[in-house]
Scaffold this active site. Structure first.
Site, PDB file in Angstrom:
ATOM      1  N   VAL A   1       0.832  -1.204   0.000  1.00 36.01           N
ATOM      2  CA  VAL A   1       0.000   0.000   0.000  1.00 36.01           C
ATOM      3  C   VAL A   1       0.869   1.258   0.000  1.00 36.01           C
ATOM      4  CG1 VAL A   1      -1.679   1.308   1.372  1.00 36.01           C
ATOM      5  CG2 VAL A   1      -1.955  -1.145   1.078  1.00 36.01           C
TER       6      VAL A   1
ATOM      7  N   THR B   1      -6.137  -0.495   5.681  1.00 31.36           N
ATOM      8  CA  THR B   1      -7.516  -0.924   5.942  1.00 31.36           C
ATOM      9  C   THR B   1      -7.724  -1.018   7.453  1.00 31.36           C
ATOM     10  OG1 THR B   1      -7.494  -2.154   3.892  1.00 31.36           O
ATOM     11  CG2 THR B   1      -9.197  -2.751   5.476  1.00 31.36           C
TER      12      THR B   1
ATOM     13  N   ALA C   1     -14.738 -19.660 -10.493  1.00 29.44           N
ATOM     14  CA  ALA C   1     -14.683 -20.649  -9.411  1.00 29.44           C
ATOM     15  C   ALA C   1     -13.272 -21.218  -9.375  1.00 29.44           C
ATOM     16  CB  ALA C   1     -15.688 -21.752  -9.685  1.00 29.44           C
TER      17      ALA C   1
ATOM     18  N   CYS D   1      -5.723  -9.650   1.695  1.00 28.99           N
ATOM     19  CA  CYS D   1      -6.900  -8.813   1.988  1.00 28.99           C
ATOM     20  C   CYS D   1      -8.184  -9.586   2.272  1.00 28.99           C
ATOM     21  CB  CYS D   1      -7.129  -7.843   0.839  1.00 28.99           C
ATOM     22  SG  CYS D   1      -5.830  -6.625   0.715  1.00 28.99           S
TER      23      CYS D   1
HETATM   24  C1  UDX Z   1      -7.897  -7.806  -3.435  1.00 27.43           C
HETATM   25  C2  UDX Z   1      -8.839  -6.785  -4.089  1.00 27.43           C
HETATM   26  O1  UDX Z   1      -9.049  -7.152  -5.462  1.00 27.43           O
HETATM   27  C3  UDX Z   1      -8.286  -5.383  -3.989  1.00 27.43           C
HETATM   28  O2  UDX Z   1      -9.216  -4.454  -4.511  1.00 27.43           O
HETATM   29  C4  UDX Z   1      -8.006  -5.075  -2.512  1.00 27.43           C
HETATM   30  O3  UDX Z   1      -7.446  -3.798  -2.373  1.00 27.43           O
HETATM   31  C5  UDX Z   1      -7.072  -6.117  -1.915  1.00 27.43           C
HETATM   32  O4  UDX Z   1      -7.635  -7.421  -2.096  1.00 27.43           O
HETATM   33  P1  UDX Z   1      -5.697  -9.116  -4.158  1.00 27.43           P
HETATM   34  O5  UDX Z   1      -5.855  -9.874  -2.887  1.00 27.43           O
HETATM   35  O6  UDX Z   1      -4.359  -8.574  -4.492  1.00 27.43           O
HETATM   36  O7  UDX Z   1      -6.691  -7.857  -4.183  1.00 27.43           O
HETATM   37  O8  UDX Z   1      -6.092 -10.055  -5.383  1.00 27.43           O
HETATM   38  P2  UDX Z   1      -7.403 -10.440  -6.212  1.00 27.43           P
HETATM   39  O9  UDX Z   1      -7.058 -10.394  -7.634  1.00 27.43           O
HETATM   40  O10 UDX Z   1      -8.596  -9.677  -5.801  1.00 27.43           O
HETATM   41  O11 UDX Z   1      -7.573 -11.971  -5.824  1.00 27.43           O
HETATM   42  C6  UDX Z   1      -7.792 -12.388  -4.490  1.00 27.43           C
HETATM   43  C7  UDX Z   1      -8.037 -13.871  -4.443  1.00 27.43           C
HETATM   44  O12 UDX Z   1      -9.273 -14.208  -5.047  1.00 27.43           O
HETATM   45  C8  UDX Z   1      -6.986 -14.717  -5.178  1.00 27.43           C
HETATM   46  O13 UDX Z   1      -6.646 -15.827  -4.396  1.00 27.43           O
HETATM   47  C9  UDX Z   1      -7.665 -15.134  -6.460  1.00 27.43           C
HETATM   48  O14 UDX Z   1      -7.175 -16.347  -6.976  1.00 27.43           O
HETATM   49  C10 UDX Z   1      -9.101 -15.257  -5.990  1.00 27.43           C
HETATM   50  N1  UDX Z   1     -10.091 -15.097  -7.073  1.00 27.43           N
HETATM   51  C11 UDX Z   1     -10.238 -13.897  -7.711  1.00 27.43           C
HETATM   52  C12 UDX Z   1     -10.907 -16.175  -7.434  1.00 27.43           C
HETATM   53  O15 UDX Z   1     -10.790 -17.269  -6.872  1.00 27.43           O
HETATM   54  N2  UDX Z   1     -11.843 -15.984  -8.410  1.00 27.43           N
HETATM   55  C13 UDX Z   1     -12.014 -14.804  -9.054  1.00 27.43           C
HETATM   56  O16 UDX Z   1     -12.905 -14.722  -9.943  1.00 27.43           O
HETATM   57  C14 UDX Z   1     -11.177 -13.722  -8.697  1.00 27.43           C
END
Ligand code: UDX
Length: 436
Positions: free
Chosen positions: A11, A121, A252, A260
């Site tokens: 951040v 956060t 999925a 986060c």
């Molecule tokens: C997330 C939020 O997107 C971001 O806005 C916030 O500030 C921090 O948290 P991040 O954790 O970096 O960001 O990654 P993100 O791309 O959102 O993916 C998070 C998790 O969700 C990953 O493990 C990813 O594999 C999973 N995911 C994401 C899914 O399983 N399916 C999806 O369709 C999207």
């Protein structure tokens, strides 16, 4: 504007670099002397696309500085952004001690009016507490106002997400703080939503938890698809045309990880309980995610009598592609289960292996062993079974026939639905994925 940023994690550092990129003069403050030296030499302490290039460019232009000397940084700033961590505590609440430490340093060092901006956060009401805390410790007769400005960047696309954010949320209680923040963000040319501080704090949690819920919902439906003969990818495609649902975050898979979603869902649950309220939807998202992470393993476990001395290829360790971060990565839960059951793991990840070694060093671990290799093919060579945990392009590009030709028995458990079912069947691979 003269800006200081406390904390050089995802951040803080990304915010600082992007503020410099749009023309502000920025000093990034961190307690870690080694890290400061590293950043001064143009090296990013985190793996993030485009970051290093912008660090070097803005440092050379004299707009970006790094220091451990918070006193000189804070005393002359128009705004001080707090971007330090708020890690999860055992009870699910957020640990605010790093924020408090910075707030105290600010109170003791500022020499002019300034706005303190909380980017980390934080639970609802924290900005009020930070303001009170600063007032309590304030040494000089200056006006300090606290504003909330939550960060929405995702790892792997952090710079792009910051420079081209969907929106900037500004949570303030005064015109002065709002004016300073609007001036800082003016060069970005992005939509700005001004609300009060508590709403800004809530927007961050509500957004992250909604996305976590969306993923868990799709995983829940995927599990039902498996049982009922539907295909989750076709279902997601059909849903995505409805603008009220939207086409993103419908994938999925093996459950969400990262720094986060897991932390922020638990923190909001904790906060709600403190008010005597149970957030049932968020609780459901957390529960589904917990089970989802090891569903594939359970499937494989039902098939094999034992993993003892089986050669297991593990493709992908990080919680998502584009980052070396392993926080809450599904690979961690699965590798632990495999090692407990005596598997000999051959693990491949383009950038995450070094971090994974901190937890599981090369060689014997629990009842099994782990060997780190430098290509998917090496991991697959002679393997009895393969697990896919991260959708890195290097893994996605492995052709179906490679599994058939390279593995001893081509049995693949894919947590990211990387392959077409028919193609895998045609290649003679015994293939299991999520929700189809
Ligand atoms: C997330 C939020 O997107 C971001 O806005 C916030 O500030 C921090 O948290 P991040 O954790 O970096 O960001 O990654 P993100 O791309 O959102 O993916 C998070 C998790 O969700 C990953 O493990 C990813 O594999 C999973 N995911 C994401 C899914 O399983 N399916 C999806 O369709 C999207």
């Amino acid at each position: 504007m003269n800006i200081s940023v406390a904390g050089t994690g995802y951040v803080g550092l990304v915010a600082g670099v992007c503020f410099a990129e749009v023309g502000h003069t920025v000093t990034c403050v961190d307690v870690d002397e080694e890290k400061v030296k590293l950043m001064e030499s143009g090296v990013s302490p985190i793996y993030e696309a485009d970051l290093e290039e912008l660090m070097q460019k803005n440092y050379a232009a004299g707009r970006l500085h790094y220091t451990t000397d918070y006193k000189s940084a804070y005393k002359n700033s128009d705004a001080i952004f707090i971007g330090v961590g708020t890690p999860e505590q055992p009870d699910g609440s957020a640990n605010l001690s790093y924020i408090a430490a910075v707030a105290r340093q600010i109170a003791e060092t500022v020499e002019r009016d300034c706005v303190v901006v909380v980017k980390s956060t934080v639970p609802i009401g924290t900005n009020d507490k930070v303001e009170q805390f600063i007032q309590d410790f304030l040494v000089r007769d200056v006006r300090i106002e606290v504003a909330s400005n939550p960060e929405f960047l995702a790892q792997g696309t952090a710079v792009r997400d910051t420079l081209r954010a969907a929106r900037i949320i500004i949570g303030t209680e005064s015109e002065y703080a709002e004016k300073v923040l609007k001036e800082i963000y003016e060069p970005f040319g992005l939509p700005i939503v001004s609300v009060n501080r508590r709403s800004a704090e809530m927007i961050k949690y509500a957004s992250n938890d909604f996305l976590a819920l969306k993923i868990s919902y799709m995983n829940d439906i995927a599990n039902l698809c498996e049982l009922s003969g539907a295909n989750i990818e076709d279902v997601a495609k059909g849903m995505s045309f409805d603008e009220r649902i939207g086409g993103k975050f419908l994938n999925a898979g093996i459950g969400y990880g990262g720094s986060c979603f897991p932390k922020d869902t638990k923190a909001l649950q904790y906060l709600a309980r403190q008010y005597g309220y149970e957030l049932r939807t968020v609780t459901a998202a957390v529960d589904v995610n917990k089970e989802q992470k090891t569903r594939l393993f359970q499937k494989a476990n039902d098939r094999f009598i034992t993993f003892n001395r089986l050669k297991v290829a593990v493709l992908g360790l990080t919680f998502k592609p584009g980052t070396d971060d392993l926080r809450e990565a599904p690979s961690l839960d699965n590798v632990a289960l495999l090692l407990e059951r005596g598997a000999d793991i051959y693990a491949y990840d383009p950038v995450g292996a070094e971090n994974f070694k901190q937890k599981y060093p090369e060689g014997e671990n629990l009842n099994g062993t782990i060997t780190y290799v430098s290509s998917p093919e090496e991991a697959l060579d002679g393997a009895n079974v393969c697990f896919i945990f991260t959708e890195w392009p290097q893994i996605r590009s492995v052709a179906p026939r490679v599994y058939q030709e390279t593995m001893r028995t081509p049995i693949v458990y894919d947590g990211r639905n990387l392959y077409d079912l028919k193609e895998m069947k045609r290649a003679g691979v015994d293939y299991y994925s999520i929700g189809r």
